[in-house]
Design a protein around this motif. Structure first.
Motif, short mmCIF file in Angstrom:
data_model
loop_
_atom_site.label_atom_id
_atom_site.label_comp_id
_atom_site.label_asym_id
_atom_site.label_seq_id
_atom_site.Cartn_x
_atom_site.Cartn_y
_atom_site.Cartn_z
N SER A 46 0.84 -1.20 0.00
CA SER A 46 0.00 0.00 0.00
C SER A 46 0.87 1.24 0.00
CB SER A 46 -0.92 0.02 1.23
OG SER A 46 -0.16 0.18 2.42
N ILE A 47 0.32 2.34 -0.55
CA ILE A 47 0.99 3.64 -0.50
C ILE A 47 -0.09 4.70 -0.40
CG2 ILE A 47 1.16 3.73 -3.03
CD1 ILE A 47 3.78 5.34 -2.62
N THR A 48 0.03 5.55 0.58
CA THR A 48 -0.98 6.59 0.83
C THR A 48 -0.31 7.94 1.03
OG1 THR A 48 -0.94 6.15 3.22
CG2 THR A 48 -2.57 4.94 1.91
N ALA A 49 -1.07 9.00 0.77
CA ALA A 49 -0.60 10.37 1.01
C ALA A 49 -1.55 11.02 2.00
CB ALA A 49 -0.56 11.15 -0.30
N SER A 50 -1.00 11.70 3.00
CA SER A 50 -1.83 12.33 4.03
C SER A 50 -2.62 13.51 3.48
CB SER A 50 -0.95 12.79 5.19
OG SER A 50 0.01 13.75 4.75
N ALA A 51 -2.15 14.09 2.38
CA ALA A 51 -2.88 15.18 1.71
C ALA A 51 -2.70 15.01 0.21
CB ALA A 51 -2.37 16.55 2.16
N GLY A 52 -3.73 15.35 -0.57
CA GLY A 52 -3.68 15.15 -2.00
C GLY A 52 -4.15 13.74 -2.36
N SER A 53 -4.01 13.43 -3.62
CA SER A 53 -4.43 12.10 -4.10
C SER A 53 -3.23 11.35 -4.65
CB SER A 53 -5.50 12.23 -5.18
OG SER A 53 -5.00 12.96 -6.30
N ILE A 54 -3.35 10.03 -4.71
CA ILE A 54 -2.23 9.22 -5.17
C ILE A 54 -2.76 8.09 -6.05
CG2 ILE A 54 -2.21 7.68 -3.14
CD1 ILE A 54 0.90 7.84 -3.33
N VAL A 55 -2.04 7.82 -7.15
CA VAL A 55 -2.39 6.75 -8.07
C VAL A 55 -1.17 5.85 -8.24
CG1 VAL A 55 -3.10 6.16 -10.41
CG2 VAL A 55 -4.05 8.19 -9.30
N ILE A 56 -1.37 4.54 -8.06
CA ILE A 56 -0.27 3.57 -8.15
C ILE A 56 -0.20 3.00 -9.57
CG2 ILE A 56 0.70 1.45 -7.19
CD1 ILE A 56 -1.02 1.96 -4.69
N ALA A 57 0.99 2.89 -10.11
CA ALA A 57 1.18 2.28 -11.43
C ALA A 57 0.86 0.78 -11.35
CB ALA A 57 2.61 2.48 -11.91
N GLU A 58 0.48 0.19 -12.49
CA GLU A 58 0.09 -1.21 -12.52
C GLU A 58 1.21 -2.14 -12.07
OE1 GLU A 58 -1.56 -2.50 -16.19
OE2 GLU A 58 -3.25 -1.09 -16.14
N ASP A 59 2.45 -1.79 -12.37
CA ASP A 59 3.57 -2.67 -11.98
C ASP A 59 3.97 -2.50 -10.53
OD1 ASP A 59 4.86 -0.24 -11.99
OD2 ASP A 59 6.24 -0.73 -13.63
N GLY A 60 3.36 -1.54 -9.82
CA GLY A 60 3.66 -1.34 -8.41
C GLY A 60 5.03 -0.76 -8.14
N SER A 62 5.95 2.45 -9.14
CA SER A 62 5.90 3.91 -9.09
C SER A 62 4.48 4.33 -8.71
CB SER A 62 6.31 4.53 -10.43
OG SER A 62 5.39 4.18 -11.44
N ALA A 63 4.36 5.59 -8.35
CA ALA A 63 3.06 6.18 -8.01
C ALA A 63 3.12 7.67 -8.31
CB ALA A 63 2.72 5.94 -6.55
N THR A 64 1.97 8.26 -8.51
CA THR A 64 1.89 9.70 -8.79
C THR A 64 1.01 10.37 -7.74
OG1 THR A 64 2.12 9.30 -11.16
CG2 THR A 64 1.24 11.45 -10.48
N VAL A 65 1.59 11.37 -7.08
CA VAL A 65 0.86 12.16 -6.09
C VAL A 65 0.45 13.48 -6.73
CG1 VAL A 65 0.99 13.38 -3.89
CG2 VAL A 65 2.07 11.14 -4.14
N THR A 66 -0.82 13.81 -6.62
CA THR A 66 -1.30 15.13 -7.03
C THR A 66 -1.46 15.97 -5.78
OG1 THR A 66 -2.44 14.18 -8.95
CG2 THR A 66 -3.10 16.39 -8.24
N MET A 67 -0.71 17.05 -5.70
CA MET A 67 -0.60 17.81 -4.46
C MET A 67 -1.87 18.58 -4.11
SD MET A 67 2.41 17.22 -3.21
CE MET A 67 2.62 18.58 -2.04
N ALA A 68 -2.16 18.60 -2.82
CA ALA A 68 -3.19 19.48 -2.28
C ALA A 68 -2.51 20.78 -1.86
CB ALA A 68 -3.88 18.82 -1.10
#
Length: 202
Positions: A46-60, A62-68
């Motif tokens: 699992s990978i979570t961000a305390s603020a903003g949103s996060i999307v995990i890549a299919e291969d696990g 990498s991930a992309t955080v969109t900042m709040a």
């Protein structure tokens, strides 16, 4: 008057069995790529961000955080991968054990030969395997991959002992033999002697 974008801090919480890395600051609505590096034998859980949103890549990996409009802390967990173990069928015996295991786990393999047979070798497509001294079990040390085990069974070799009474010699063509194997016995009575009775009890 000039307005400047706020640099919000990105913190990566400590984690075990892997690591994450990426930018340490970003602006509101900016997308930040995070690299995920599991240790050998592990995967992202699992990978979570305390603020903003996060999307995990299919291969696990990498991930992309969109900042709040706030600082964020990225928290990651990793889990051990369950690798499959396949036990191939063998003539004159069978091997068995658990169906899955983790990297570097020691797996007990049960060896069950048919009567008068024993295991000669045990091959693993991945990992290391060692047969016990009594040849009735083995230990597979897992690598970070699925493993297939293949056993070879051979006839047990029993010692041939010859006891002679009187004058003469009996010589066997082999020191050991397996079930249903034939062994020639050379009979050599001493001068003036004969085999009596004219057969050899076994």
């Amino acid at each position: 008057m000039v307005f400047a974008a706020v640099d919000y801090e990105i913190t990566y919480a400590p984690t075990e069995h892997g690591s994450v890395s990426g930018a340490t600051t970003a602006n509101y609505a900016q997308s930040v790529m995070i690299t995920v590096t599991p240790d050998k034998g592990y995967r992202l859980n699992s990978i979570t961000a305390s603020a903003g949103s996060i999307v995990i890549a299919e291969d696990g990996l990498s991930a992309t955080v969109t900042m709040a409009d706030a600082a964020t802390t990225v928290t990651t967990t990793f889990v051990a991968i369950d690798y499959n173990i396949t036990y191939n069928e063998s003539a004159n015996g069978r091997i068995s054990g658990k169906a899955t295991a983790n990297y570097q786990e020691n797996v007990l393999v049960t060896v069950d030969p048919v009567e008068h047979y024993e295991i000669e070798k045990l091959n693993a497509s991945n990992g290391d395997v060692k047969i016990s001294d009594d040849k009735l079990s083995a230990i597979l040390t897992m690598d970070a991959a699925d493993a297939t085990l293949t056993a070879t069974f051979v006839k047990k070799q029993y010692p041939i002992q010859i006891f002679v009474t009187g004058e003469g010699t009996l010589t066997a063509s082999a020191k050991t033999a397996g079930i249903d194997e034939q062994v020639e016995i050379l009979i050599e009575p001493a001068p003036g002697y004969k085999l009596d009775p004219p057969s050899i009890p076994i």
